[in-house]
Design a protein around this motif. Structure first.
Motif, short mmCIF file in Angstrom:
data_model
loop_
_atom_site.label_atom_id
_atom_site.label_comp_id
_atom_site.label_asym_id
_atom_site.label_seq_id
_atom_site.Cartn_x
_atom_site.Cartn_y
_atom_site.Cartn_z
N UNK A 40 9.09 -4.51 5.69
CA UNK A 40 8.70 -4.15 7.04
C UNK A 40 9.89 -4.64 7.85
N UNK A 74 -2.51 -3.74 -0.02
CA UNK A 74 -2.67 -3.93 1.42
C UNK A 74 -1.36 -4.31 2.09
N UNK A 75 -1.02 -3.53 3.10
CA UNK A 75 0.12 -3.88 3.93
C UNK A 75 1.48 -3.70 3.28
N UNK A 76 1.54 -3.26 2.06
CA UNK A 76 2.84 -3.12 1.45
C UNK A 76 3.52 -1.82 1.88
N UNK A 77 2.84 -1.05 2.71
CA UNK A 77 3.47 0.12 3.30
C UNK A 77 3.37 1.33 2.40
N UNK A 78 3.52 2.48 3.03
CA UNK A 78 3.42 3.74 2.30
C UNK A 78 4.48 3.81 1.22
#
Ligand code: SF4
Ligand code: SF4
Lengths: 114, 450
Positions: A40, A74-78
């Motif tokens: 991110x 979770x939250x690791x991005x597309x």
């Protein structure tokens, strides 16, 4: 045996990812690796994921987390999703000089446990 | 001569005609590689070929995206609006690698678009897309928007902010959210072409010669055991260079982590957090914009010397696409605060040019010989080794041709012409390539860029 990541030592140079692809198919490319960098960027949050036989290991800066099949990333991005389709880490058992990702890493972030 | 070009290149040069809004390709021939090898040297050849059409050229180095040490580099070549001469501006981080993996080794941008556009390079395809949606937006908003539009948060950008849109010579070409190494005003060249951004996503591949990986690991191990051993981040570089200690202490107190560009053994990008605790880590929680990634010590020190909050001023420069070293010098002269940066991005540059004067005898000696290479790269040997003006220019030329990070080329005296020439041999299975040839190509680049 399993490949382990010490995430806070990692600088995000990504050469392990390309080295793993080289191990699997002899070329330079980011798409065929069992390791994957995810980030991110504006938060400077990043880590390495390892696709293992049955599980996915997230080498997150907060610490490692092992995901079982079916668990959400979770939250690791597309950008993290494609790794589920990747070839699993085979521990470079056939390589003369040991795991190529470990050879390539300049910071000793990667190791074998067990 | 025989060489295996597919180990280092895709073999394709993209020609973008902004007047006609069309793209075409030409082959990257073995003859051209033999003559100029890559990076800035091939950029120069292409510049000559198209010089009547105000070319802006993006190039990847011979080793870019390979296992060669610090092979993260690309280079932009154009005429600098500041000097009126050729400038080569390196780009690195993940952007240089991304360019090569798009399938295009070099991109020649000609003419001027009638309305704002961007280039989208991906998987061997090139699109010229209208950019009214991001024209006027700052660098951070534009990068966010482009990653959203193209559906890929790994897409890498070279782009401009307000300063570049205003064709201000203090404008930089930014890399994603951050300012890069542009001290030549090439952001204004993007602006003059109505080119807001080059967005890249590369999922391509290169072949690898036998023995190349092992040789690269050996060189990397020599580098990490060499002068950089035990050092990290901008703080250690700044301390070795004797940069203002108060500014460095401030930097250290808010350092989150040190990051490295692709395949770089020294992490000289330092992320500063000032909107949350520097040690905070959480992908989902916390501030969405906690700080900024700094790699330009000169810019940071200049803003600190202006008496403003340097990290926040740095962020503002990044958002505006404004060169921070000159901006800091101008703020100081005007006695202005951070808000003065808006005026600098909007205003003319005549006043700003004075702020570009280089400091120190070594810098002046370099400037007397050439202004083609980025002065964002420290001009002194940092942790060890010897470097005079000639030595610095030689190392930079080597880095700009091969696609080696130019700061790493200064940090690591272990990277020599001899071992790089040997690596070219192994990498391209090019037996008769020699260190003399590499020296000649680098010298020719310096001469042609004068
Ligand atoms: S040990 Fe081998 S297969 Fe596993 S991640 Fe490393 S390089 Fe890839
Ligand atoms: S090679 Fe090492 S430092 Fe670089 S990204 Fe991989 S684990 Fe991190």
């Amino acid at each position: 045996m399993a490949l382990k990541v010490d995430p806070m030592k990692c600088t995000g140079c990504r050469i392990c990812e390309f080295a793993c692809n080289y191990h699997h198919d002899g070329s330079i490319s980011p798409i065929g690796s069992s390791l994957m960098y995810y980030y991110e960027e504006k938060k400077n949050y990043y880590g390495m994921m390892v696709k293992r036989d049955k599980t996915l290991m997230l080498g997150r800066p907060e610490g490692e987390k092992v995901l079982m099949p079916g668990e959400q990333i979770e939250g690791a991005g597309a950008s993290a999703k494609p790794i589920l389709l990747r070839i699993a880490c085979d521990l470079c058992k056939e390589e003369d000089n040991g795991p190529v990702c470990m050879q390539a890493c300049p910071y000793g972030v990667l190791s074998m446990e067990g | 001569m025989t060489m295996e070009t597919m180990n280092n290149y895709n073999g394709t040069i993209l020609i973008v005609d902004l007047d006609a809004k069309s793209c075409s390709t030409q082959d990257l021939t073995e003859e051209l590689i033999e003559k100029a090898l890559g990076g800035a040297a091939i950029n120069m050849e292409l510049y000559e070929q198209y010089k009547d059409r105000e070319p802006l050229i993006l190039g990847s180095g011979f080793f870019t995206a390979t296992f060669a040490p610090a092979a993260c580099g690309g280079v932009i070549t154009a005429k600098s609006p500041i000097t009126g001469k050729i400038a080569h501006v390196p780009f690195g981080w993940q952007t240089g690698v991304e360019l090569k993996l798009t399938g295009f080794d070099f991109v020649v941008v000609l003419g001027k678009a009638a309305a704002p556009v961007r280039l989208w390079l991906h998987d061997g395809l090139s699109d010229i897309n209208d950019s009214a949606d991001i024209w006027g937006k700052d660098v951070w908003e534009s990068t966010d928007k482009l990653r959203e539009v193209y559906g890929d948060d790994m897409a890498q950008m070279l782009l401009i902010g307000k300063a570049g849109e205003n064709k201000n010579p203090l404008a930089v070409v930014s890399e994603n959210y951050w300012g890069g190494k542009d001290k030549a005003g090439l952001g204004a060249v993007f602006g003059a072409k109505n080119l807001k951004a080059v967005a890249m996503r590369g999922l391509g591949s290169l072949e690898v010669a036998d023995g190349f990986f092992q040789k690269c690991v050996e060189l990397k191990n020599g580098i990490i055991a060499g002068t950089i051993k035990g050092k990290a981040g901008l703080y250690d570089i700044g301390t070795a260079l004797g940069i203002d200690a108060a500014a460095l202490d401030k930097l250290k107190s808010i350092t989150h982590r040190n990051d490295a560009g692709y395949n770089c053994a020294y992490p000289y990008y330092t992320f500063l957090k000032y909107n949350e605790a520097p040690t905070f880590v959480d992908m989902m929680g916390g501030s969405k914009e906690p700080g900024c990634l700094v790699s330009d010590l000169m810019g940071f020190a200049s803003l600190a010397a202006a008496g403003v909050d340097a990290p926040r001023a740095m962020e503002k420069c990044y958002r505006l696409g404004l060169e921070p070293a000159a901006a800091g010098a101008l703020l100081k002269k005007q006695g202005a605060g951070i808000d003065g940066l808006d005026g600098l991005a909007a205003g003319g540059a005549a006043d700003g040019l004075a702020a570009w004067s280089v400091a120190g005898a070594l810098d002046s000696a370099i400037a007397a010989q050439t202004t083609a290479f980025s002065m964002a790269v420290p001009t002194r040997a940092i942790f060890g080794g010897q470097l005079d003006a000639d030595g610095w220019i030689k190392r930079q030329a080597l880095a700009y041709v091969l696609g080696i990070d130019p700061v790493m080329a200064v940090l690591s005296p272990e990277i020599t012409v001899e071992n790089m020439a040997e690596l070219v041999q192994i990498s391209a299975e090019w037996d008769d390539f020699s260190a003399d040839t590499l020296n000649t190509i680098c010298a020719e680049l310096v001469k042609k860029s004068a």
